[in-house]
Scaffold this motif. Structure first.
Motif, short mmCIF file in Angstrom:
data_model
loop_
_atom_site.label_atom_id
_atom_site.label_comp_id
_atom_site.label_asym_id
_atom_site.label_seq_id
_atom_site.Cartn_x
_atom_site.Cartn_y
_atom_site.Cartn_z
N THR A 392 -25.03 -11.25 2.61
CA THR A 392 -26.18 -10.50 3.03
C THR A 392 -26.12 -10.43 4.87
OG1 THR A 392 -27.61 -11.74 1.63
CG2 THR A 392 -28.64 -10.81 3.47
N TYR A 393 -25.53 -11.44 5.13
CA TYR A 393 -25.21 -11.28 6.45
C TYR A 393 -24.15 -10.23 7.19
CZ TYR A 393 -23.16 -12.39 11.27
OH TYR A 393 -22.64 -12.43 12.56
N LYS A 394 -23.19 -10.42 6.38
CA LYS A 394 -22.01 -9.36 6.60
C LYS A 394 -22.74 -7.80 6.55
CE LYS A 394 -18.52 -12.54 5.81
NZ LYS A 394 -17.87 -13.18 4.54
N THR A 395 -23.13 -7.60 5.30
CA THR A 395 -23.57 -6.22 5.08
C THR A 395 -24.66 -5.75 6.19
OG1 THR A 395 -25.17 -7.03 3.65
CG2 THR A 395 -22.97 -6.25 2.67
N PHE A 396 -25.58 -6.89 6.51
CA PHE A 396 -26.68 -6.42 7.48
C PHE A 396 -25.87 -5.89 8.59
CE2 PHE A 396 -30.43 -7.14 9.91
CZ PHE A 396 -31.47 -6.62 9.05
N LEU A 397 -25.00 -6.93 9.08
CA LEU A 397 -24.38 -6.52 10.36
C LEU A 397 -23.67 -5.33 10.61
CD1 LEU A 397 -23.95 -8.20 12.96
CD2 LEU A 397 -21.57 -8.75 12.18
N ILE A 398 -22.99 -4.98 9.62
CA ILE A 398 -22.18 -3.62 9.39
C ILE A 398 -23.29 -2.53 9.45
CG2 ILE A 398 -21.03 -2.07 7.91
CD1 ILE A 398 -19.53 -4.57 6.51
N SER A 399 -24.43 -2.52 8.77
CA SER A 399 -25.25 -1.71 8.98
C SER A 399 -25.94 -1.39 10.35
CB SER A 399 -26.48 -1.83 7.98
OG SER A 399 -26.04 -1.76 6.69
N THR A 400 -26.24 -2.72 11.06
CA THR A 400 -26.71 -2.75 12.48
C THR A 400 -25.95 -2.16 13.48
OG1 THR A 400 -27.80 -4.88 11.88
CG2 THR A 400 -27.91 -4.31 13.82
N PHE A 401 -24.58 -2.56 13.12
CA PHE A 401 -23.78 -1.55 13.80
C PHE A 401 -23.83 0.00 13.71
CE2 PHE A 401 -20.98 -5.47 14.25
CZ PHE A 401 -20.84 -5.55 15.72
N ALA A 402 -23.93 0.26 12.46
CA ALA A 402 -24.08 1.88 12.16
C ALA A 402 -25.38 2.44 13.01
CB ALA A 402 -24.22 1.92 10.63
N ILE A 403 -26.37 1.84 12.72
CA ILE A 403 -27.70 2.31 13.28
C ILE A 403 -27.57 2.25 14.75
CG2 ILE A 403 -29.04 0.21 13.08
CD1 ILE A 403 -31.52 1.64 12.45
N ALA A 404 -26.89 1.23 15.39
CA ALA A 404 -26.94 1.12 16.87
C ALA A 404 -25.87 2.26 17.22
CB ALA A 404 -26.54 -0.21 17.14
N GLY A 405 -25.12 2.87 16.61
CA GLY A 405 -24.27 3.75 16.86
C GLY A 405 -22.96 3.68 17.60
N ILE A 406 -22.29 2.31 17.22
CA ILE A 406 -21.29 1.96 17.72
C ILE A 406 -20.11 2.57 17.10
CG2 ILE A 406 -19.58 -0.33 17.70
CD1 ILE A 406 -22.14 -0.77 19.01
N PRO A 407 -19.12 3.36 17.78
CA PRO A 407 -18.10 3.99 17.49
C PRO A 407 -17.55 3.32 16.06
CG PRO A 407 -17.95 3.75 19.63
CD PRO A 407 -19.08 2.85 19.35
N VAL A 408 -17.17 4.91 15.39
CA VAL A 408 -16.49 4.80 13.89
C VAL A 408 -17.51 4.22 12.95
CG1 VAL A 408 -14.23 4.36 14.95
CG2 VAL A 408 -15.26 2.71 13.53
N PHE A 409 -18.71 3.57 13.26
CA PHE A 409 -19.71 3.56 12.08
C PHE A 409 -20.41 4.68 11.85
CE2 PHE A 409 -18.70 -0.77 13.65
CZ PHE A 409 -18.66 -1.66 12.31
N SER A 410 -21.05 4.93 10.75
CA SER A 410 -21.56 6.27 10.43
C SER A 410 -22.41 6.87 11.36
CB SER A 410 -22.18 5.97 8.97
OG SER A 410 -23.10 5.36 9.00
N GLY A 411 -23.26 5.65 11.80
CA GLY A 411 -24.53 6.29 12.75
C GLY A 411 -23.99 6.84 13.95
N PHE A 412 -22.98 6.35 14.47
CA PHE A 412 -22.37 6.75 15.81
C PHE A 412 -22.33 8.56 15.69
CE2 PHE A 412 -18.24 8.12 17.56
CZ PHE A 412 -18.75 8.28 19.05
N PHE A 413 -21.47 8.90 14.61
CA PHE A 413 -21.21 10.19 14.42
C PHE A 413 -22.39 11.26 14.35
CE2 PHE A 413 -17.32 8.38 12.82
CZ PHE A 413 -16.46 9.03 13.70
N SER A 414 -23.47 10.62 13.54
CA SER A 414 -24.67 11.53 13.32
C SER A 414 -25.54 11.40 14.55
CB SER A 414 -25.57 11.04 11.94
OG SER A 414 -25.79 9.74 12.06
N LYS A 415 -25.79 10.38 15.25
CA LYS A 415 -26.54 10.23 16.42
C LYS A 415 -26.02 11.16 17.42
CE LYS A 415 -28.65 6.57 16.57
NZ LYS A 415 -29.06 4.81 16.99
N ASP A 416 -24.68 10.97 17.63
CA ASP A 416 -24.07 11.68 18.51
C ASP A 416 -24.18 13.40 18.50
OD1 ASP A 416 -21.93 11.66 20.92
OD2 ASP A 416 -20.89 12.96 19.56
N GLU A 417 -24.21 13.82 17.36
CA GLU A 417 -24.32 15.02 16.82
C GLU A 417 -25.74 15.69 17.51
OE1 GLU A 417 -21.81 16.64 14.59
OE2 GLU A 417 -22.84 18.42 14.06
N ILE A 418 -26.73 14.56 17.05
CA ILE A 418 -28.12 15.23 17.36
C ILE A 418 -28.15 15.24 18.94
CG2 ILE A 418 -30.38 14.25 17.55
CD1 ILE A 418 -29.84 13.14 14.75
#
Lengths: 669, 483
Positions: A392-418
């Protein structure tokens, strides 16, 4: 394969019918939980496979395929078919809905295992998927609206799933009523569209966009957007979403994060051609989106309920998507819809896993004879969970990185585009406003990273605080355990998607800057280019790279800051310090800007007073009186006629003869 | 041989007739009632299969030297009749065991009755119509009084018989006069005759009178409440659906084939009958406390709506009537099925609406089913009942009968009162005594669920069927308007 698209929609309906009817009628069936669970899961997974096959057979240039099943409504010149549209946009949404839906179904089998309403839950989930697929695959506005209302109903049923708790039932009502406000505007938009082009069919509407001149385009766009603010939880109608967390956590993940709440974005993307003709409407969309993003982000900062933080975060991210729509980045918005579906579903399911574990602790303590009552969703009772719940922790952390927009995680690309689209819109009409919105968006991105790490660190890092806080809970830690595989497997899949999902939309300038030739690395961009209109990005490379750099600095900076302030059990002290520092501003955030109170004072109480003093009187005295009078007259008439029905056959014969005379008289003379 | 060919085209009726004889023999040799029931179901099942095949595949054709028809409307009528019978038998078996009067005679009677109905619904000649009508009626008289030790049942059977005989006289007289005027009993030949005259119109009037009696239109309806209340509940369902369908299909056939040129002249008469029937049926249904009697009066009200379709005198109107019959069969057999279920749990007089208090929670599935059927009967959207009413009324509007349709819509709105009243008792009233309902048999509840699904299905997707029905009238002499 595209002609079988109706199967995608029908199979979840069949799943709903089987589980619903058998569960309702047979006590024995209700106990067959694995049968129910797997049946419901396959009722979503098979459509996913079909959708995937259709997807494989399509390419970016494929023409839309419309599959007409039958004429649904026919009245005068108005007809509406049950017809589904297969194009790049609808198939993308169908994949997200059925794909994430399948994972959440699997997860729910573990999460709801002990619930007595098990069959009902899965029946509702299937019904939701059916409605949602109607929404995204419909080929006309009316069918879309049917799905739109259908998901609303399912949302209502699932928020109030534990309806015996009054608070949860109220939350369900609230969600439904706020949505109705938006739906009304959507209906009016539909009427306007029909008046303008004489049809609700997408093909007809899209080929007659020139008929929407000036004002009509503006009003249709604005009314549709108001509809979207209801379903997608934007100012002023967003207050229902945090309350909707009363539903079971898988519901929050599926309906209130990944799918239903994005239907407003889907709708506007579908009508991107119309929106592009009305810059004023676009500006309104962007401004509302920007305000919602920052308002929800600041509220999220002050919440302690793990699900509430995620709920406000969802509202804020939805605001981001509307920012993208309002600045012409329709593809960017859809991009964020998809990546958000991955990481937010993962976060919600992760929070569900945590809550599940905390419930278990409470239950076991109870079993031990210690009645310790604590809020299993309050993160101040948690801490240190990473030891006990590594997956639970590891997956939660990965998703947190994603939503925070840390590079190469998915949220980074989509947020950057916006952010790029927003800055780009600053060059056009209403430029100053868009620059300001860009500033707001950057600030929101900062806050997002900050409060998400606050959540993660307080929950998973440091020490487990429950034993220290409650008497009798001293040995609570030994009852903490990781959730079963049926729950962690979906977490890992979603986390993987949250990690790599961004590569479907790598900005082209990442490559073209160096190769100076055209590159087609942005798969999503190419995929959706046929079905959406979008503004062109005309920024030079230098500016683009600067924007990316700013985004990275903001995200990483906020992460480091949060780490320093919240790691090692410093959470509550830090919150107190922030409260001190921001004073009344913090209080405003904590009070959620008093939206609920304002509605209470401005609408609910005057409304109730009006209802009590004027409408109730009118209703009881005048309307009821009128209806009762008619009722009495009919009843009087009826009882008179009853006397004619004597039961004596002579009377019958007389009536017969009278009838014969009547008919002969009518026909011969 | 032509007769073999004709019999094959008449297969559902042939199967039902042979089945009836077989079952009667079985009863004569003292077979167990279970065997009799099973045999009945087997024959009806095969007949239903063949009827469905005919419905989908068979092109319209005339058989038995043009005395009867196959395919088209004939297949449609046959299908509804056999379908209604099939489910009636399932429900009846359970019901009669429940009320402890499981007479095996009921099965052959039902089969013979069904045979009569099929003959009636496929007729192409007034003589065939008469044979069918009488075969059906005689069996119905007997069925109404099948529970011999129940005074109410026997009384109603006798009343039905006396009044039925009375109307038969009118019917025969009507045929005679028409034959005198036109020189033929064949429907198309009568239809070709255009020169009116006293004898012709007299024949038409008496013929219509007899039909209005059979379908219980006001003022020829007086027998209906008594008979419907007195008969075993599932038999009531049978009479009001299969029986009514057969009569209405025959009536539509007669109107379409034998009287196409006077359709507009009949409009006024049918409108008045429709008006009276809708108003009286609904008004009296409203004051009933007995659910069964309420459904009886409401079935009169539905005849009123059907007459709006007839009054339209157009292809749209007639096809709307046929669709209505289909929808009505689903929902009414269903509604009576649930009522019969509640009834056999207690006592035969367990039909007062007040005794339904709180039952909706006892066996949720039955409560939900009854609600679906009642919603459909009231004509609430997403149910077959809504689409049926919509089609009938829109045909009325097209024919310019605006004020009649307005009355119809208002009457239909008023009908919601007494349908919903049942639901109010089911769900919003506390049960006075602790009634415990036995669990329904699987086959019983599955049949009802199936009917409910059909009710909902035709509420959402009326499309295919309405077009099919429309097709039946493609060579109609009426001035057809496009769908």
């Amino acid at each position: 394969m595209a002609e079988f698209v109706w199967l995608i929609v029908v199979i979840p309906l069949i799943g709903f019918l089987i589980n619903g009817l058998l569960g309702l009628s047979s006590e024995g069936y209700r106990k067959q939980k694995s049968v129910i669970g797997w049946l419901a899961t396959f009722a979503v997974f098979v459509p996913f496979l079909i959708a995937f096959q259709i997807f494989l057979e399509m390419n970016a240039g494929s023409e839309p395929v419309v599959v007409r099943l039958f004429t649904w409504i026919e009245a005068g010149s108005f007809t509406s078919d049950i017809a589904y549209r297969v194009d790049q946009l609808s198939i993308l949404m169908a994949l997200v809905v059925t794909g994430v839906g399948t994972l959440i179904h699997i997860y729910s089998m573990g999460y709801m295992k002990t619930d007595e309403g098990f069959y009902k839950f899965f029946a509702y989930l299937n019904l939701f998927i059916f409605a949602m697929l109607n929404l995204v695959m419909a080929n006309n506005l009316l069918l879309l609206f049917l799905g739109w209302e259908g998901v609303g109903v399912c949302s209502y049923l699932l928020i109030g799933f534990w309806y015996k708790d009054m608070e949860k039932a109220t939350a369900a009502n609230k969600a439904f009523i706020y949505n109705r406000v938006g739906d009304f505007a959507f209906l009016v938009a539909m009427f306007l569209v029909f008046r303008t082009v004489g049809s609700l069919d997408f093909d007809v509407i899209f080929s007659n966009l020139h008929l929407f001149n000036g004002d009509i385009a503006f009003w249709v766009a604005v009314l549709m957007f108001i509809g979207a603010t209801g379903k997608s939880a934007q100012i002023p109608l967003f207050v229902w979403l945090p309350d909707a967390m009363a539903g079971p956590t898988p519901v929050s993940a599926l309906i209130h994060a990944a799918t239903m709440v994005t239907s407003g974005i889907y709708l506007i993307t579908r009508f991107s051609g119309l929106y592009m003709t009305s810059p004023e409407a676009m500006l309104l969309v962007a401004v509302i989106g920007g305000l919602t993003a920052i308002v929800a982000a600041t509220i999220a900062l002050t919440q302690y309920d793990i699900k509430k933080v995620l709920a406000y975060s969802t509202v804020s991210q939805l605001g981001f998507m509307f920012l993208a729509l309002g600045s012409g980045g329709f593809v960017a918005a859809m991009f964020h819809v998809v990546t958000h579906a991955f990481f937010k579903a993962c976060l919600f399911l992760g929070s569900g896993s945590v809550i599940h574990a905390m419930h278990h602790v409470e239950h076991e303590l109870e079993h031990e004879g210690k009645h310790v009552h604590f809020d299993p969703q309050d993160m101040r009772n948690m801490g240190g969970l990473k030891e006990y719940m590594p997956s639970t922790y590891k997956t939660f952390l990965i998703s947190t990185f994603a939503i925070a927009g840390i590079p190469v995680f998915s949220g980074f690309f989509s947020k950057d585009e916006i952010l790029a689209y927003l800055f780009n819109a600053g060059l056009g009409e209403f430029g100053a406003v868009y620059y300001a919105l860009w500033g707001l968006a950057v600030l929101t991105a900062f806050l997002t990273a900050f409060y998400m790490f606050r959540l993660t660190l307080t929950t998973f890092h440091g020490t487990f605080k429950l034993p220290g806080k409650f008497k009798g809970a001293e040995n609570a830690a030994k009852y903490l355990h990781e959730s079963p595989a049926s729950m962690t497997a979906p977490l890992w899949i979603l986390a993987a998607l949250a990690l790599v999902g961004g590569f479907m939309g790598v900005p082209e300038f990442f490559v073209t800057t160096f190769t100076s030739t055209d590159a087609t690395v942005n798969w999503l961009y190419a995929w959706l280019s046929g079905v959406t209109v979008r503004a062109a990005i005309i920024l030079p490379y230098g500016v683009k790279w600067t924007l990316v750099a700013i985004a990275i600095v903001v995200a990483v900076g906020a992460t480091i800051l949060a780490y320093r302030m919240y790691d090692n059990d410093k959470g509550e002290a830090t919150d107190a310090a922030i409260r001190e520092r921001f004073g009344s501003l913090y209080a405003t955030w904590e009070d959620k800007y008093k939206f609920d109170e304002a509605y209470e004072a401005m609408i609910i109480r005057p409304g109730n007073r009006l209802a009590d003093r004027v409408l109730a009187v009118f209703d009881v005295k005048i309307l009821d009186g009128f209806v009762n009078a008619i009722g009495s007259i009919v009843q009087f008439f009826g009882s008179l006629l009853r006397f004619v029905q004597t039961g004596v056959i002579n009377t019958y014969a007389i009536a017969f003869v009278v009838g014969v005379i009547l008919i002969i008289g009518l026909l011969i003379f | 041989m032509e007769i073999i060919n004709d019999l094959l085209l008449f297969l559902p009726a042939t199967i039902v007739a042979i089945g009836g004889l077989t079952v009667m023999m079985l009863d004569g040799y003292k077979a167990r009632s279970r065997t009799i029931y099973t045999t009945t179901m087997v024959f009806l099942g095969i007949a239903l299969g063949v009827a469905s095949w005919d419905l989908l595949m068979q092109a319209p054709e005339l058989i038995f030297s043009d005395m009867a028809g196959a395919g088209g409307t004939a297949a449609f009528g046959t299908f509804i009749v056999v379908f209604g019978t099939f489910f009636t038998v399932i429900l009846t078996h359970d019901y009669l065991i429940g009320v402890k009067h499981n007479f095996p005679q009921v099965y052959p009677l039902l089969m013979f009755c069904t045979f009569g109905m099929i003959v009636l619904a496929t007729a192409n000649d007034l003589v065939t119509v008469f044979v069918g009508l009488e075969t059906m009626s005689v069996c119905l008289y007997a069925l109404a009084g099948i529970i011999r030790d129940k005074r109410l049942g026997v009384e109603s059977a006798l009343k039905y018989f006396v009044m039925g005989a009375f109307s038969t006289g009118f019917f025969l007289y009507g045929i005679t006069l028409l034959y005198g005027a036109t020189g033929s009993t064949s429907l198309p030949e009568i239809g070709a005759y255009t020169d009116g005259g006293l004898i012709y119109w007299g024949g038409v009037s008496l013929l219509l009178v007899a039909f209005m009696f059979k379908v219980s239109a006001v003022p020829f309806h007086m027998w209906t409440p008594d008979v419907y209340t007195g008969s075993p509940t599932t038999i009531t369902a049978y009479m009001s659906t299969a029986g009514k369908t057969a009569s209405f299909v025959a009536l539509v056939l007669i109107l379409d084939r034998a009287m196409p040129f006077i359709a507009t002249e009949l409009t006024a008469t049918f409108s008045i009958i429709a008006l009276l029937t809708m108003i009286l049926g609904n008004a009296v249904a409203m004051v009933q406390d007995n659910v069964k009697r309420m459904l009886a009066y409401s079935s009169i009200a539905h005849v009123g709506y059907l007459f709006v379709g007839l009054a339209a005198g157009s292809v749209a109107g007639y096809s709307a009537v046929l669709f209505y019959l289909l929808a009505y069969t689903f929902m009414n057999v269903g509604a009576f099925g649930v009522v019969a279920y509640y009834e056999k749990n207690h006592d035969v007089h367990f039909n007062n609406v007040e005794s339904y208090a709180g039952l909706g929670y006892q066996r949720p599935i039955m409560g939900v089913l009854l609600s679906i059927f009642l919603f459909s009967l009231a004509g609430i959207p997403i149910s077959a009942g809504f689409n049926a009413k919509y089609l009938v009324f829109s045909a009325g509007i097209e024919a310019g009968l605006v004020s009649l349709v307005v009355v119809g819509v208002l009457a239909s709105a008023a009908s919601a009162y007494y349908y919903l009243r049942v639901m109010v008792y089911l769900y919003f009233r506390e049960g006075k005594e602790s009634v415990s309902l036995i669990e329904p048999k699987k086959v019983y509840s599955f049949s009802l669920v199936f009917l409910a699904l059909l009710t909902l299905y035709f509420g959402v997707v009326p499309g295919g069927v309405t077009e099919m029905i429309y097709g039946y009238f493609s060579d109609s002499m009426l001035t057809a308007t496009a769908p």
